[in-house]
Design an enzyme around this catalytic site. Structure first.
Site, PDB file in Angstrom:
ATOM      1  N   HIS A 178      -7.346   2.163   0.853  1.00  0.00           N
ATOM      2  CA  HIS A 178      -5.902   2.641   1.172  1.00  0.00           C
ATOM      3  C   HIS A 178      -6.102   4.087   0.764  1.00  0.00           C
ATOM      4  O   HIS A 178      -5.338   5.001   1.603  1.00  0.00           O
ATOM      5  CB  HIS A 178      -5.190   1.877   0.113  1.00  0.00           C
ATOM      6  CG  HIS A 178      -3.831   2.396  -0.232  1.00  0.00           C
ATOM      7  ND1 HIS A 178      -2.833   1.918   0.399  1.00  0.00           N
ATOM      8  CD2 HIS A 178      -3.511   3.482  -0.914  1.00  0.00           C
ATOM      9  CE1 HIS A 178      -1.638   2.610   0.161  1.00  0.00           C
ATOM     10  NE2 HIS A 178      -2.112   3.610  -0.675  1.00  0.00           N
ATOM     11  N   GLU A 179      -6.863   4.605  -0.355  1.00  0.00           N
ATOM     12  CA  GLU A 179      -6.775   5.866  -0.444  1.00  0.00           C
ATOM     13  C   GLU A 179      -7.751   6.779   0.605  1.00  0.00           C
ATOM     14  O   GLU A 179      -7.111   7.846   0.730  1.00  0.00           O
ATOM     15  CB  GLU A 179      -7.603   6.238  -1.854  1.00  0.00           C
ATOM     16  CG  GLU A 179      -6.845   5.510  -3.252  1.00  0.00           C
ATOM     17  CD  GLU A 179      -5.633   6.160  -3.229  1.00  0.00           C
ATOM     18  OE1 GLU A 179      -5.305   7.148  -3.039  1.00  0.00           O
ATOM     19  OE2 GLU A 179      -4.721   5.450  -3.794  1.00  0.00           O
ATOM     20  N   HIS A 199      -5.160   7.460   3.485  1.00  0.00           N
ATOM     21  CA  HIS A 199      -4.682   8.646   2.951  1.00  0.00           C
ATOM     22  C   HIS A 199      -5.159  10.016   3.479  1.00  0.00           C
ATOM     23  O   HIS A 199      -4.565  11.069   3.901  1.00  0.00           O
ATOM     24  CB  HIS A 199      -3.980   8.798   1.634  1.00  0.00           C
ATOM     25  CG  HIS A 199      -2.953   8.054   1.265  1.00  0.00           C
ATOM     26  ND1 HIS A 199      -1.668   7.979   1.977  1.00  0.00           N
ATOM     27  CD2 HIS A 199      -2.597   7.352   0.212  1.00  0.00           C
ATOM     28  CE1 HIS A 199      -0.787   7.048   1.145  1.00  0.00           C
ATOM     29  NE2 HIS A 199      -1.521   6.599   0.234  1.00  0.00           N
ATOM     30  N   GLU A 249       2.646   5.274   3.141  1.00  0.00           N
ATOM     31  CA  GLU A 249       2.113   4.168   2.216  1.00  0.00           C
ATOM     32  C   GLU A 249       1.723   2.965   2.987  1.00  0.00           C
ATOM     33  O   GLU A 249       0.616   2.102   2.883  1.00  0.00           O
ATOM     34  CB  GLU A 249       2.988   3.585   1.133  1.00  0.00           C
ATOM     35  CG  GLU A 249       3.123   4.692   0.150  1.00  0.00           C
ATOM     36  CD  GLU A 249       1.731   4.826  -0.776  1.00  0.00           C
ATOM     37  OE1 GLU A 249       0.736   4.632  -0.314  1.00  0.00           O
ATOM     38  OE2 GLU A 249       1.864   5.605  -1.673  1.00  0.00           O
TER      39      GLU A 249
END
Length: 267
Positions: free
Chosen positions: A138-139, A142, A198
């Site tokens: 997920h990070e 980004h 997100e």
């Protein structure tokens, strides 16, 4: 904040001819022109940061973070676990990745524009391997989606505003403007991303798990765990991470449906 940056920009032309340590008096206060000049430069820089400059700034920020946090040595149990989980994961869309663990009580993880991934040991204590890898994915998402680049730009703008505010003698913000790197780190590690950003990062985390042999439910389960922890006895320990990843319950349901669809298609 916006008015301060605009003010700095308007004064920039006048100040260019002034010595960096010069002062002028506005409204009865001495104004440090050097700080206002820097504020104008920061504001202009934020609007034109290139990918290369983002990577350079990210690297500088990570070096600062590594120096100000206890980093797990290679033989530490946390570092060994992270190395095992990330073995063979060397890049994301061509961006070289490097992984380290901070031995801190905060529950968090972040990825920088230079490919540096930092995982906090307290997060590792709470998450299974599948959940942890989903959060890491997920990070990374980004970064791949340029969300971190925009966070860096916002951090520069925040730095510019603080410089302008701190230019007045006696201002309580004057010291902050002298540690801009720390300010930039704080601004981008605490960045709030939009629901759309997100969702896209969740999808990346889901695919990241699947591509690297981890459970397709890792993303959903990590978000569900954050929701559960935020409501229980450990609420204070996850508050920062939970607040920076809003709507976790809705997002968890969304990626759980994706995992179920994936599993049904691959039976």
């Amino acid at each position: 904040m916006k008015s301060l940056v605009i003010c700095a920009a308007l004064l920039l032309g006048t100040l260019c001819a002034q010595p960096s340590a010069a002062q002028l008096r506005i409204g009865g206060k001495k104004i440090n022109t050097g700080k206002l000049l820097q504020a104008g430069k920061d504001a202009a820089k934020a609007a034109t940061l290139s990918d290369k400059e983002i990577a350079e700034l990210s690297h500088e920020a990570v070096v600062w973070m590594d120096a100000h946090n206890p980093v797990a040595e290679a033989d530490n149990e946390y570092a060994i676990r992270l190395a095992r989980l990330t073995e063979g994961i060397t890049d994301a869309n061509g961006l070289p990745l490097n992984f380290k663990v901070y031995l801190v009580i905060d529950v968090n993880a972040f990825a920088c524009g230079d490919g540096s991934i930092r995982v906090f040991s307290s997060l590792m204590d709470l998450m299974t391997d599948d959940e942890l890898m989903a959060i890491i994915g997920h990070e990374i998402g980004h970064v791949v989606h340029a969300d971190v680049k925009h966070a860096m730009k916002n951090a520069y703008l925040a730095s510019a505003a603080r410089n302008a505010a701190g230019a007045a003698e006696g201002s309580t913000l004057a010291k902050l403007s002298e540690s801009q790197l720390g300010d930039v780190v704080t601004a981008f590690t605490d960045a709030q991303f939009s629901q759309k950003q997100e969702y896209a990062a969740d999808e990346y985390g889901f695919k990241f798990c699947v591509d690297h042999g981890f459970s397709p439910y890792g993303m959903a389960e990590s978000l569900e765990k954050l929701v559960e922890l935020s409501q229980g006895a450990k609420a204070s320990t996850v508050q920062k991470m939970f607040s920076s990843h809003p709507d976790s319950e809705k997002r968890a349901a969304r990626v759980r449906a994706m995992a179920e669809e994936y599993e049904a298609a691959h039976k």
